[in-house]
Design a protein around this motif. Structure first.
Motif, short mmCIF file in Angstrom:
data_model
loop_
_atom_site.label_atom_id
_atom_site.label_comp_id
_atom_site.label_asym_id
_atom_site.label_seq_id
_atom_site.Cartn_x
_atom_site.Cartn_y
_atom_site.Cartn_z
N GLN A 117 -1.80 7.69 -7.05
CA GLN A 117 -1.90 8.55 -6.19
C GLN A 117 -3.63 8.52 -5.61
O GLN A 117 -4.18 9.47 -6.52
CB GLN A 117 -1.42 9.89 -6.51
CG GLN A 117 -1.11 11.05 -5.41
CD GLN A 117 -0.73 12.22 -6.20
OE1 GLN A 117 -0.67 12.50 -7.35
NE2 GLN A 117 0.35 12.97 -5.06
N THR A 118 -4.00 7.79 -4.68
CA THR A 118 -5.42 7.69 -4.55
C THR A 118 -5.48 7.34 -3.10
O THR A 118 -4.76 6.66 -2.73
CB THR A 118 -6.13 6.76 -5.78
OG1 THR A 118 -7.29 6.62 -5.20
CG2 THR A 118 -5.37 5.25 -5.70
N ASP A 119 -6.65 7.47 -2.50
CA ASP A 119 -6.92 6.89 -1.43
C ASP A 119 -7.83 5.72 -1.76
O ASP A 119 -8.49 5.68 -2.86
CB ASP A 119 -7.85 7.87 -0.46
CG ASP A 119 -7.02 8.84 0.35
OD1 ASP A 119 -6.00 8.14 1.00
OD2 ASP A 119 -7.22 10.00 0.36
N ASP A 178 5.92 6.57 5.40
CA ASP A 178 5.05 6.13 4.20
C ASP A 178 5.71 6.61 3.05
O ASP A 178 6.37 7.49 2.87
CB ASP A 178 3.64 6.97 4.53
CG ASP A 178 2.95 6.43 5.40
OD1 ASP A 178 3.26 5.38 6.10
OD2 ASP A 178 1.82 6.88 5.50
N ARG A 233 0.27 4.80 -3.79
CA ARG A 233 0.16 3.44 -3.28
C ARG A 233 0.60 2.48 -4.30
O ARG A 233 0.54 2.94 -5.49
CB ARG A 233 -1.58 2.88 -2.83
CG ARG A 233 -1.85 3.73 -1.85
CD ARG A 233 -3.16 3.84 -1.87
NE ARG A 233 -3.60 5.35 -1.12
CZ ARG A 233 -3.49 5.33 0.43
NH1 ARG A 233 -3.05 4.50 0.90
NH2 ARG A 233 -3.68 6.42 0.80
N ASN A 282 0.88 -1.20 0.14
CA ASN A 282 0.14 0.02 -0.14
C ASN A 282 1.06 1.18 0.09
O ASN A 282 1.79 1.31 -1.03
CB ASN A 282 -0.98 -0.14 1.20
CG ASN A 282 -2.15 0.88 0.96
OD1 ASN A 282 -1.94 1.84 0.12
ND2 ASN A 282 -3.33 0.50 1.52
N ASN A 283 0.90 2.34 0.95
CA ASN A 283 1.78 3.28 0.91
C ASN A 283 2.74 3.27 2.24
O ASN A 283 3.28 4.14 2.79
CB ASN A 283 0.88 4.68 1.03
CG ASN A 283 0.05 4.98 2.39
OD1 ASN A 283 -0.12 3.93 3.16
ND2 ASN A 283 -0.25 5.95 2.42
N GLN A 284 2.80 2.05 2.75
CA GLN A 284 3.71 1.78 4.19
C GLN A 284 4.91 1.02 3.74
O GLN A 284 4.98 -0.02 2.95
CB GLN A 284 2.62 1.36 5.07
CG GLN A 284 1.44 2.02 5.20
CD GLN A 284 0.61 1.52 6.27
OE1 GLN A 284 0.95 0.64 7.10
NE2 GLN A 284 -0.69 1.81 6.23
N ASN A 318 2.97 11.52 -0.84
CA ASN A 318 1.87 11.86 -1.43
C ASN A 318 0.85 11.00 -1.84
O ASN A 318 0.29 10.89 -2.96
CB ASN A 318 2.75 12.50 -2.75
CG ASN A 318 3.55 13.63 -2.70
OD1 ASN A 318 3.51 14.37 -1.69
ND2 ASN A 318 4.86 13.48 -3.29
N ASN A 319 0.54 10.45 -0.91
CA ASN A 319 -0.59 9.24 -0.95
C ASN A 319 -0.45 8.29 -2.35
O ASN A 319 -1.49 7.89 -2.49
CB ASN A 319 -1.83 10.22 -1.25
CG ASN A 319 -3.12 9.72 -0.29
OD1 ASN A 319 -2.78 9.08 0.60
ND2 ASN A 319 -4.35 10.06 -0.65
#
Ligand SMILES: *[C@@H]1O[C@H](CO)[C@@H](O)[C@H](O)[C@H]1NC(C)=O
Ligand SMILES: *[C@@H]1O[C@H](CO)[C@@H](O)[C@H](O)[C@H]1NC(C)=O
Ligand SMILES: *[C@@H]1O[C@H](CO)[C@@H](O)[C@H](O)[C@H]1NC(C)=O
Ligand SMILES: *[C@@H]1O[C@H](CO)[C@@H](O)[C@H](O)[C@H]1NC(C)=O
Length: 560
Positions: free
Chosen positions: A286-288, A250, A256, A232-234, A253-254
């Motif tokens: 770059q998305t949630d 992380d 993933r 993910n982003n971690q 910039n979001n």
């Protein structure tokens, strides 16, 4: 008087021919389309000997046949560009794998399901598929061994990652239990080892935190024996000995980077004496993680690459951001023997997985395939590292379920792509099942190359080794740049090259230019014991690789 373009052409041609006598042109990178198809979709690929690549697809309705049904495993011969089916018992769809310290390839996990009309399929999600070292250049007598009743993973894992670690065994990371629309909704948030180190799995807090997009975690064995992972982003560093994790910053910039929001990652080349590890993560989105019904095949991917140095100072500094020439989802990052990184495949928008966004292109969640590869030069200054100058277009979309691997010959094998639930050929969809196989040939393939002669089949750690070489006159110049790379060519699956590794070795060429002396890595933490390919590069012209066993060749676990 009428002039037509057609009547001018011969004149222009003559002018260009005679006015500028042709200087010998420097060779360029080239795509070469092979005359034989892969017969199965090569959604996973691993080089298992100097001439052979094992490829896996899902159990499906591929054209290549074995025992009266469609094959889903195949052996690709790099010397003859031919393919033969492999008999696979279990469904290898979305599995991973690696080579072990004794040279055996293990393919792990996969799809629990069968396929209508193909009766031969056993569930693959606990599978361990063994391909023992194959001495025959054509693969004669070499096949997969499976015994699901007695030889299987502890947990059910579909979409896991597998990497070879310091003792030559494999660490198997994460996965899912069920077929889901998009996210990992029934996760196997744990680690295990092959051969097993204990009789239960190790639960992972990191995999819990990185839901719901944590499939095919990107992981690397670090030169201190620990394991870096990003999902993910971690990101974390995991200590196998103490079963503890250290949380890292992380991805900025979001962005993933793991399935179904695939970016890719690579451990940059390790160099003596410090072997300082640096990780590069490129692409993704770059998305949630939002409602899948809002996801689109047109959602732009990111061009972001993020790089971190895994020392206390580097971690304190955090990720450094740079940008590819274009956005890419599902790019693959592959080592080049001179230390550059090839960035290939993928699309400029959308996601991994099949027909789960609101507006798939046919069945593809991704669109706008990127056809021109780039090269990343880790040693260049920030902002000047990525270029596609002189790079050709492949002409073939390589989206979800494609693969690329460096070969022992020093070029890249590019195959696969199938963003469809089964085999779709012809003009029915924009992105059909892709059976065409290409090589991407670096310029040196068309030049006189250095040759490594008589490299011992087995190399011990921390030793000085001298081997005969031959150098073309064009390269036999004082002051030439000499690089010797010890490489694991990796296992390509889902835009990630697990276990891929390049360790540079200190090396000198003798004054008479007839021999090369290099110093092998100090231990299995720097290069996990197991098969390796040695390449000699002089002024960016690379030899064919020598296939060796780094270490004792003992079965895992082994520290030598
Ligand atoms: C390609 O394969 C076809 C069919 O096997 C054969 O007829 C043809 O000669 C081959 N071409 C080359 C360039 O090898
Ligand atoms: C990582 O993702 C989490 C969950 O969506 C989010 O809260 C966090 O801000 C992200 N981190 C960065 C650096 O973008
Ligand atoms: C795909 O297209 C071909 C013609 O190009 C047609 O014969 C075939 O029926 C089509 N298949 C499907 C599943 O639509
Ligand atoms: C290598 O080790 C694995 C794991 O123990 C084993 O399954 C395989 O048979 C071994 N291969 C050889 C050639 O010893």
């Amino acid at each position: 008087m009428k002039w037509s373009l057609l009547s001018l052409l011969p004149v222009l041609h003559a002018l260009s021919t005679y006015a500028a006598p042709s200087a010998p042109e420097a060779p360029q990178w080239r795509f070469d389309l092979k005359n034989v198809t892969s017969g199965i979709v090569a959604l996973e690929a691993i080089v298992v000997s100097p001439s052979l690549v094992v490829m896996f697809d899902r159990a499906s309705d591929d054209p290549l046949q074995i025992n009266g049904h469609s094959a889903w495993g195949a052996l690709w011969n790099l010397e003859t560009s031919t393919v033969q089916p492999l008999d696979v018992l279990t469904n290898s769809f979305c599995a991973s794998g690696a080579l072990l310290s004794n040279g055996t390839m293990a393919s792990l996990g996969g799809d629990p399901r069968g396929f209508p009309g193909n009766p031969a399929i056993h569930p693959g999600n606990q599978a361990i598929r063994i391909f023992e070292p194959c001495a025959s250049p054509t693969g004669e007598g070499c096949t997969l061994f499976e015994d699901p009743a007695t030889l299987h993973l502890l947990a059910k894992r579909w979409y896991p990652s597998s990497i070879r670690i310091f003792d030559g065994s494999l660490m198997i990371i994460g996965g899912t239990h069920v077929n889901a629309a998009f996210y990992n909704i029934d996760p196997e948030n744990s680690f295990e080892f092959f051969p097993p180190k204990e009789d239960t799995v190790r639960p992972s807090a990191f995999l819990e935190r990185s839901l719901p997009a944590n499939l095919f975690p990107r992981a690397f064995a670090l030169p201190d024996g620990r394991v870096f992972m990003v999902a993910n982003n971690q990101s974390i560093i995991y200590d196998i000995e103490t079963n503890t994790e250290t949380i890292l910053p992380d991805i900025p910039n979001n962005v993933r980077v793991t399935n179904p929001i695939d970016g890719s990652a690579i451990l940059l080349p390790l160099s003596p004496p410090a072997y300082t590890p640096e990780v590069l993560v490129c692409g993704g989105t770059q998305t949630d993680p939002i409602d899948p019904s809002l996801l689109s095949s047109q959602t732009p991917a990111t061009s972001q690459c993020s790089r971190i140095t895994l020392t206390p100072a580097g971690i304190a500094k955090g990720w450094e951001v740079e940008h590819m020439l274009e956005a890419r989802t599902m790019p693959e990052l592959v080592h080049v023997p001179n230390g550059q990184v090839l960035i290939a495949n993928g699309g400029q928008s959308g996601f991994a997985a099949i027909a789960t966004v609101q507006d798939p292109i046919g069945n593809s969640n991704a669109d706008h395939p990127v056809l021109v590869p780039s090269l990343y030069t880790p040693t260049a200054p920030l902002g000047r590292r990525i270029s596609n100058a002189g790079m050709p277009s492949s002409g073939i979309a390589r989206l979800y379920h494609s693969s690329v691997t460096l070969t022992p010959q020093g070029n890249f094998l590019v195959a696969g792509s199938n963003p469809n639930a089964m085999t779709v050929v012809g003009a029915n969809v924009t992105f059909p099942s892709e059976f065409r196989v290409q090589t991407l040939d670096p310029p040196f393939v068309f030049m006189e190359r250095p040759k490594l002669l008589n490299v011992p089949k087995k190399l011990a750690f921390g030793k000085r080794v001298t081997v005969p070489i031959s150098l073309p006159n064009s390269l036999a110049r004082p002051g030439a740049k000499v690089q010797v790379a010890l490489m694991d060519l990796g296992f390509s699956s889902h835009a990630f090259h697990s276990s891929a590794r390049l360790v540079f070795m200190d090396a000198t060429i003798s004054p008479d230019r007839k021999s090369l002396t290099f110093i092998t890595p100090p231990n299995g933490k720097v290069y996990p014991p197991g098969p390796a390919t040695v390449f000699l590069t002089v002024n960016d012209v690379t030899s064919e690789g020598a296939w060796v066993m780094m270490g004792s060749g003992n079965s895992p676990p082994t520290l030598e």
